[in-house]
Design a protein around this motif. Structure first.
Motif, mmCIF file in Angstrom:
data_model
loop_
_atom_site.group_PDB
_atom_site.id
_atom_site.type_symbol
_atom_site.label_atom_id
_atom_site.label_comp_id
_atom_site.label_asym_id
_atom_site.label_seq_id
_atom_site.Cartn_x
_atom_site.Cartn_y
_atom_site.Cartn_z
ATOM 1 N N GLU A 1 -11.024 -156.066 0.607
ATOM 2 C CA GLU A 1 -10.508 -154.751 0.983
ATOM 3 C C GLU A 1 -10.582 -153.761 -0.176
ATOM 4 O O GLU A 1 -10.434 -152.553 0.018
ATOM 5 N N ARG A 2 -10.803 -154.249 -1.394
ATOM 6 C CA ARG A 2 -10.865 -153.392 -2.581
ATOM 7 C C ARG A 2 -12.266 -152.896 -2.884
ATOM 8 O O ARG A 2 -12.437 -152.058 -3.765
ATOM 9 N N PHE A 3 -13.277 -153.416 -2.178
ATOM 10 C CA PHE A 3 -14.657 -153.110 -2.518
ATOM 11 C C PHE A 3 -15.437 -152.648 -1.289
ATOM 12 O O PHE A 3 -15.224 -153.153 -0.191
ATOM 13 N N ASP A 4 -16.358 -151.709 -1.496
ATOM 14 C CA ASP A 4 -17.227 -151.246 -0.416
ATOM 15 C C ASP A 4 -18.375 -152.210 -0.156
ATOM 16 O O ASP A 4 -18.921 -152.251 0.940
ATOM 17 N N ALA A 5 -18.756 -152.966 -1.205
ATOM 18 C CA ALA A 5 -19.901 -153.855 -1.087
ATOM 19 C C ALA A 5 -19.641 -155.123 -1.869
ATOM 20 O O ALA A 5 -18.813 -155.154 -2.787
ATOM 21 N N VAL A 6 -20.364 -156.182 -1.497
ATOM 22 C CA VAL A 6 -20.297 -157.436 -2.236
ATOM 23 C C VAL A 6 -21.728 -157.890 -2.505
ATOM 24 O O VAL A 6 -22.612 -157.770 -1.651
ATOM 25 N N HIS A 7 -21.967 -158.369 -3.718
ATOM 26 C CA HIS A 7 -23.293 -158.792 -4.138
ATOM 27 C C HIS A 7 -23.411 -160.303 -3.949
ATOM 28 O O HIS A 7 -22.611 -161.065 -4.495
ATOM 29 N N LEU A 8 -24.391 -160.725 -3.163
ATOM 30 C CA LEU A 8 -24.612 -162.142 -2.902
ATOM 31 C C LEU A 8 -25.571 -162.678 -3.958
ATOM 32 O O LEU A 8 -26.714 -162.218 -4.068
ATOM 33 N N VAL A 9 -25.084 -163.636 -4.739
ATOM 34 C CA VAL A 9 -25.790 -164.118 -5.921
ATOM 35 C C VAL A 9 -26.248 -165.556 -5.708
ATOM 36 O O VAL A 9 -25.514 -166.376 -5.151
ATOM 37 N N ARG A 10 -27.459 -165.843 -6.156
ATOM 38 C CA ARG A 10 -27.929 -167.218 -6.231
ATOM 39 C C ARG A 10 -28.463 -167.451 -7.639
ATOM 40 O O ARG A 10 -29.380 -166.759 -8.081
ATOM 41 N N GLY A 11 -27.858 -168.411 -8.321
ATOM 42 C CA GLY A 11 -28.237 -168.623 -9.716
ATOM 43 C C GLY A 11 -27.863 -167.425 -10.551
ATOM 44 O O GLY A 11 -26.701 -167.024 -10.608
ATOM 45 N N ASP A 12 -28.862 -166.804 -11.189
ATOM 46 C CA ASP A 12 -28.580 -165.637 -12.020
ATOM 47 C C ASP A 12 -29.228 -164.382 -11.459
ATOM 48 O O ASP A 12 -29.572 -163.459 -12.193
ATOM 49 N N MET A 13 -29.376 -164.346 -10.115
ATOM 50 C CA MET A 13 -29.989 -163.185 -9.476
ATOM 51 C C MET A 13 -29.174 -162.728 -8.277
ATOM 52 O O MET A 13 -28.598 -163.547 -7.551
ATOM 53 N N VAL A 14 -29.116 -161.418 -8.071
ATOM 54 C CA VAL A 14 -28.530 -160.856 -6.857
ATOM 55 C C VAL A 14 -29.588 -160.921 -5.760
ATOM 56 O O VAL A 14 -30.657 -160.320 -5.872
ATOM 57 N N VAL A 15 -29.305 -161.688 -4.714
ATOM 58 C CA VAL A 15 -30.234 -161.834 -3.603
ATOM 59 C C VAL A 15 -30.206 -160.596 -2.717
ATOM 60 O O VAL A 15 -31.242 -160.077 -2.301
ATOM 61 N N THR A 16 -29.003 -160.129 -2.416
ATOM 62 C CA THR A 16 -28.840 -158.926 -1.605
ATOM 63 C C THR A 16 -27.431 -158.390 -1.804
ATOM 64 O O THR A 16 -26.538 -159.091 -2.305
ATOM 65 N N THR A 17 -27.247 -157.148 -1.415
ATOM 66 C CA THR A 17 -25.932 -156.510 -1.462
ATOM 67 C C THR A 17 -25.584 -156.064 -0.053
ATOM 68 O O THR A 17 -26.402 -155.426 0.620
ATOM 69 N N VAL A 18 -24.389 -156.434 0.410
ATOM 70 C CA VAL A 18 -24.004 -156.152 1.786
ATOM 71 C C VAL A 18 -22.648 -155.456 1.806
ATOM 72 O O VAL A 18 -21.841 -155.622 0.900
ATOM 73 N N PRO A 19 -22.383 -154.669 2.846
ATOM 74 C CA PRO A 19 -21.095 -153.985 2.925
ATOM 75 C C PRO A 19 -19.972 -154.925 3.331
ATOM 76 O O PRO A 19 -20.176 -155.868 4.105
ATOM 77 N N THR A 20 -18.795 -154.668 2.821
ATOM 78 C CA THR A 20 -17.579 -155.315 3.306
ATOM 79 C C THR A 20 -17.113 -154.572 4.551
ATOM 80 O O THR A 20 -17.722 -153.573 4.965
ATOM 81 N N TYR A 21 -16.033 -155.038 5.165
ATOM 82 C CA TYR A 21 -15.445 -154.259 6.253
ATOM 83 C C TYR A 21 -15.161 -152.830 5.774
ATOM 84 O O TYR A 21 -15.442 -151.859 6.470
ATOM 85 N N ARG A 22 -14.589 -152.718 4.597
ATOM 86 C CA ARG A 22 -14.289 -151.388 4.049
ATOM 87 C C ARG A 22 -15.558 -150.561 3.898
ATOM 88 O O ARG A 22 -15.570 -149.364 4.189
ATOM 89 N N GLY A 23 -16.651 -151.205 3.447
ATOM 90 C CA GLY A 23 -17.922 -150.497 3.296
ATOM 91 C C GLY A 23 -18.499 -150.018 4.615
ATOM 92 O O GLY A 23 -19.294 -149.082 4.656
ATOM 93 N N GLU A 24 -18.116 -150.684 5.711
ATOM 94 C CA GLU A 24 -18.515 -150.242 7.042
ATOM 95 C C GLU A 24 -17.479 -149.309 7.656
ATOM 96 O O GLU A 24 -17.511 -149.043 8.856
ATOM 97 N N GLN A 25 -16.555 -148.848 6.806
ATOM 98 C CA GLN A 25 -15.496 -147.911 7.207
ATOM 99 C C GLN A 25 -14.612 -148.496 8.309
ATOM 100 O O GLN A 25 -14.206 -147.799 9.242
ATOM 101 N N ARG A 26 -14.286 -149.781 8.128
ATOM 102 C CA ARG A 26 -13.416 -150.462 9.069
ATOM 103 C C ARG A 26 -12.219 -151.035 8.324
ATOM 104 O O ARG A 26 -12.385 -151.818 7.377
ATOM 105 N N ALA A 27 -11.053 -150.663 8.737
ATOM 106 C CA ALA A 27 -9.812 -151.200 8.176
ATOM 107 C C ALA A 27 -8.948 -151.617 9.350
ATOM 108 O O ALA A 27 -8.485 -150.782 10.128
ATOM 109 N N PHE A 28 -8.737 -152.926 9.485
ATOM 110 C CA PHE A 28 -8.062 -153.434 10.679
ATOM 111 C C PHE A 28 -6.604 -153.802 10.452
ATOM 112 O O PHE A 28 -5.907 -154.150 11.381
ATOM 113 N N GLY A 29 -6.170 -153.802 9.196
ATOM 114 C CA GLY A 29 -4.772 -153.950 8.863
ATOM 115 C C GLY A 29 -4.007 -155.063 9.530
ATOM 116 O O GLY A 29 -4.399 -155.614 10.495
#
Length: 399
Positions: free
Chosen positions: A371-399
């Motif tokens: 809930e504190r971040f707009d995005a999360v970086h998906l890491v494998r080893g020492d590389m970022v594979v992709t960056t995807v939005p969190t619920y917050r990054g998709e402008q969704r807060a369900f409380g």
């Protein structure tokens, strides 16, 4: 993970992967996530695992887990979230908590696809009536599940204790049958399932003989009571109940052994936050981290990072604070803890930190930190594979 990665520390790998990214930032280690997912399926022993979305709050991660054999369906934490997930392709959502959001129930009932895919939680006649009104307005049926209190209540009369969370007022077979009969009288409401969440088993680490004793007693109690409740409810409504949900990341294997249980739920076991470090039932592989940068060196043996006040819900104790894990030898200060804008750290590891260095933390609970971040970086080893939005990054807060 490559042999080269295995020779690196956690901090070195994450630093290398995210050196080009500004902090604060959140990461998920895909190798650890996938190993944890496989372990949950193994522990479930062939019983389907439903993913608890509140312990993830990243739609791309939910989809990744649901694509793996052994997982089926999501346990959502609000009706609005459930409808949103269905709109994005999830075909089976159990809402884990009752709702009095009338507009959300009306929107659910008005959407034929969502009404078919979503099961709403109830534990009171008032909940059933709200669902029935929404269904009647839409001219459609809605599925409900009865939340049965799974706490342990040893003792007699005024000397009876309550060990577990304060969830549902429905505890005995008679309680459940009475509510099921109410459901059966309401047009447009269909009883689909029963849920038993044994928090005193799934949510408590094995830190003492007393806790282990409570867990054993709870497992024995539920093994008897789940079957008795199911029989009483099926007698009351005159048909089989197809869904019996139980368990959590800390109790999957014991819940799955009960023949009455048709599925188990897990979420925290994917990310493994600090509150799950002391379980005997599985080997924790932390998969979710957040990184903060050093912005001050206020005194010898201290370093201050920017941000960090990501405190978990629950009792206001030190166990709810985030924990610095890389580099080694760091701890929060007792006077300031984790601060909203800055967090001072001390310990042997602080002496080697310079301005601009990155410190990695683990959160106390899974999902909440997203809930504190707009995005999360998906890491494998020492590389970022992709960056995807969190619920917050998709402008969704369900409380």
């Amino acid at each position: 993970m490559t042999a080269k990665d295995q020779g690196r520390t956690l901090g070195e790998r994450l630093d290398a992967a995210t050196r080009h990214l500004p902090a604060p930032l959140a990461v998920v280690d895909l190798d650890a996530l996938e190993a944890n997912a496989s372990d949950l399926v193994r522990r479930a022993g062939g019983v389907p695992v439903r993913v608890a979305s509140k312990s993830v709050r990243v739609r791309a991660v939910l989809e990744k887990v649901l694509s793996r054999p052994g997982f089926h369906g999501v346990m959502a934490y609000s009706v609005r979230e459930a409808s949103w997930l269905v709109a994005h392709g999830v075909d089976d959502v159990l809402v884990g908590y009752p709702s009095v959001d009338v507009a959300a129930l009306q929107e659910l009932a008005a959407d034929p696809r969502a009404a078919q895919a979503v099961t709403v939680m109830v534990d009171d006649v008032a909940h059933v009536d709200l669902v029935a009104r929404a269904a009647a307005e839409a001219g459609r049926s809605l599925h409900v599940c009865v939340d049965v209190d799974a706490s342990l209540r040893p003792g007699i009369g005024p000397f009876r204790a309550h060990l577990g969370t304060r969830r549902s007022p429905v505890h005995t077979p008679a309680d459940a049958a009475a509510l099921a009969r109410v459901v059966a009288t309401r047009a447009g409401v269909e009883l689909r399932g029963l849920m038993f969440y044994e928090a005193q088993v799934a949510g408590l680490p094995d830190t003492s003989p007393a806790v282990r004793l409570v867990k054993r007693a709870s497992v024995a109690d539920l093994a008897r009571r789940r079957t008795a409740v199911l029989r009483a409810v099926e007698d009351a409504v005159g048909h089989e109940v197809p869904l019996v949900n139980s368990g959590g990341s800390g109790s999957i294997e014991v819940s799955a052994r009960d023949r009455a249980v048709t599925e188990v739920t897990a979420g925290s076991g994917l990310f493994v936050p600090t509150l799950f470090d002391h379980y005997r039932s599985f080997t924790p592989r932390p998969a979710a981290f957040f990184g903060l940068d050093v912005v001050r060196r206020p005194a010898p043996g201290f370093a201050t990072v920017h941000g960090g006040g990501y405190v978990a819900s629950g009792p206001a104790t030190r166990s709810r604070l985030p924990r610095p894990v890389a580099p080694d030898g760091l701890r929060l200060t007792s006077r300031e803890g984790a601060g909203e804008v800055q967090t001072p750290l001390q310990g042997p590891g602080a002496r080697g930190l310079e301005i601009g260095d990155r410190v990695w933390f683990r959160h106390a609970k899974a999902g909440e930190v997203m809930e504190r971040f707009d995005a999360v970086h998906l890491v494998r080893g020492d590389m970022v594979v992709t960056t995807v939005p969190t619920y917050r990054g998709e402008q969704r807060a369900f409380g």
